[in-house]
Design a protein around this motif. Structure first.
Motif, PDB file in Angstrom:
ATOM      1  N   ALA A  52      -3.885  -3.080 -22.331  1.00  0.00           N
ATOM      2  CA  ALA A  52      -3.649  -2.387 -21.068  1.00  0.00           C
ATOM      3  C   ALA A  52      -2.146  -2.427 -20.822  1.00  0.00           C
ATOM      4  CB  ALA A  52      -4.392  -3.072 -19.923  1.00  0.00           C
ATOM      5  N   ILE A  53      -1.583  -1.308 -20.392  1.00  0.00           N
ATOM      6  CA  ILE A  53      -0.141  -1.233 -20.173  1.00  0.00           C
ATOM      7  C   ILE A  53       0.138  -0.759 -18.745  1.00  0.00           C
ATOM      8  CG2 ILE A  53       0.037   1.110 -21.124  1.00  0.00           C
ATOM      9  CD1 ILE A  53       2.679  -1.462 -21.841  1.00  0.00           C
ATOM     10  N   TYR A  54       1.068  -1.442 -18.087  1.00  0.00           N
ATOM     11  CA  TYR A  54       1.479  -1.111 -16.723  1.00  0.00           C
ATOM     12  C   TYR A  54       2.991  -0.902 -16.763  1.00  0.00           C
ATOM     13  CZ  TYR A  54      -3.130  -2.885 -15.851  1.00  0.00           C
ATOM     14  OH  TYR A  54      -4.488  -3.068 -15.901  1.00  0.00           O
ATOM     15  N   PRO A  55       3.463   0.357 -16.776  1.00  0.00           N
ATOM     16  CA  PRO A  55       4.901   0.618 -16.906  1.00  0.00           C
ATOM     17  C   PRO A  55       5.753   0.005 -15.799  1.00  0.00           C
ATOM     18  CG  PRO A  55       3.659   2.607 -17.337  1.00  0.00           C
ATOM     19  CD  PRO A  55       2.687   1.591 -16.802  1.00  0.00           C
ATOM     20  N   THR A  56       5.277   0.070 -14.555  1.00  0.00           N
ATOM     21  CA  THR A  56       6.028  -0.511 -13.446  1.00  0.00           C
ATOM     22  C   THR A  56       5.075  -1.173 -12.463  1.00  0.00           C
ATOM     23  OG1 THR A  56       7.732   1.204 -13.600  1.00  0.00           O
ATOM     24  CG2 THR A  56       7.669  -0.080 -11.569  1.00  0.00           C
ATOM     25  N   VAL A  57       5.294  -2.460 -12.267  1.00  0.00           N
ATOM     26  CA  VAL A  57       4.583  -3.211 -11.240  1.00  0.00           C
ATOM     27  C   VAL A  57       5.639  -3.584 -10.198  1.00  0.00           C
ATOM     28  CG1 VAL A  57       3.249  -5.276 -10.687  1.00  0.00           C
ATOM     29  CG2 VAL A  57       2.933  -4.135 -12.902  1.00  0.00           C
TER      30      VAL A  57
END
Length: 190
Positions: A52-57
């Motif tokens: 799972a990838i979250y570019p900006t948190v």
């Protein structure tokens, strides 16, 4: 009242930063490419069942903190659904920051657990903070999956815990915290 207004201001700025990234159609591919540059994650990309990838948190807080990020889940390199990351924390904290996060799934069981609809990390979950680029460094972030300062390359070794390995890469901001935090995830199949 002043603390609540300050917290809301920081939260809205960070959420605005998160949503401003939606303008970039290739933000997921770019974030994966950035993580691939770090030697610490190359083996995970080669052997993981999925990620799972979250570019900006975006994360911010004054006493009470919150974080949010939109992401995608992949299995065998194929986009299988969308995910959101949310976090609420209570304790000493001040500031705001933005970071990217990737979660590797060791096997089908870990992938199925994460994509069951609603998933939350247990208190013992931890992340390894890396600096993406040619000279990446590693540091442990402790009991939360928040981005931290990069430290000595030999300071932390990433391992799967309950079938998942978590990495974060700081994008900007400054945050001081000694808070109890837990990340919760949603999953919507494509």
């Amino acid at each position: 009242m002043k603390n609540i207004l300050s917290l809301l201001s920081v939260t809205f700025v960070l959420i605005g930063l998160t949503f401003s990234n939606f303008a970039h159609a290739d933000k997921y591919a770019k974030t994966v490419e950035d993580f691939r540059k770090a030697p610490e994650v190359q083996n995970f990309f080669q052997n993981a069942y999925g990620y799972a990838i979250y570019p900006t948190v975006g994360k911010g807080g004054i006493g009470i903190g919150a974080a949010y990020g939109a992401g995608r889940v992949y299995k065998g390199g194929i986009h299988t659904g969308d995910s959101t990351l949310s976090q609420l924390s209570i304790g000493f904290q001040l500031g705001g920051q933005a970071y990217s996060e990737i979660i590797f799934f060791k096997n089908k069981a870990a992938y199925d657990d994460f994509t069951s609809g609603t998933f939350e990390f247990s208190a013992q979950a931890s992340a390894v903070a890396i600096t993406v680029g040619a000279n990446a460094q590693v540091g442990s972030t402790g009991n939360s999956a928040a981005a931290g300062n990069a430290g000595n390359r030999t300071a932390a070794k990433a391992n799967y815990m309950n079938g998942m390995a978590i990495f974060t890469a700081a994008k900007g901001g400054l945050m001081y915290e000694a808070a109890i935090a837990g990340q919760a995830f949603s999953f919507d199949a494509k």
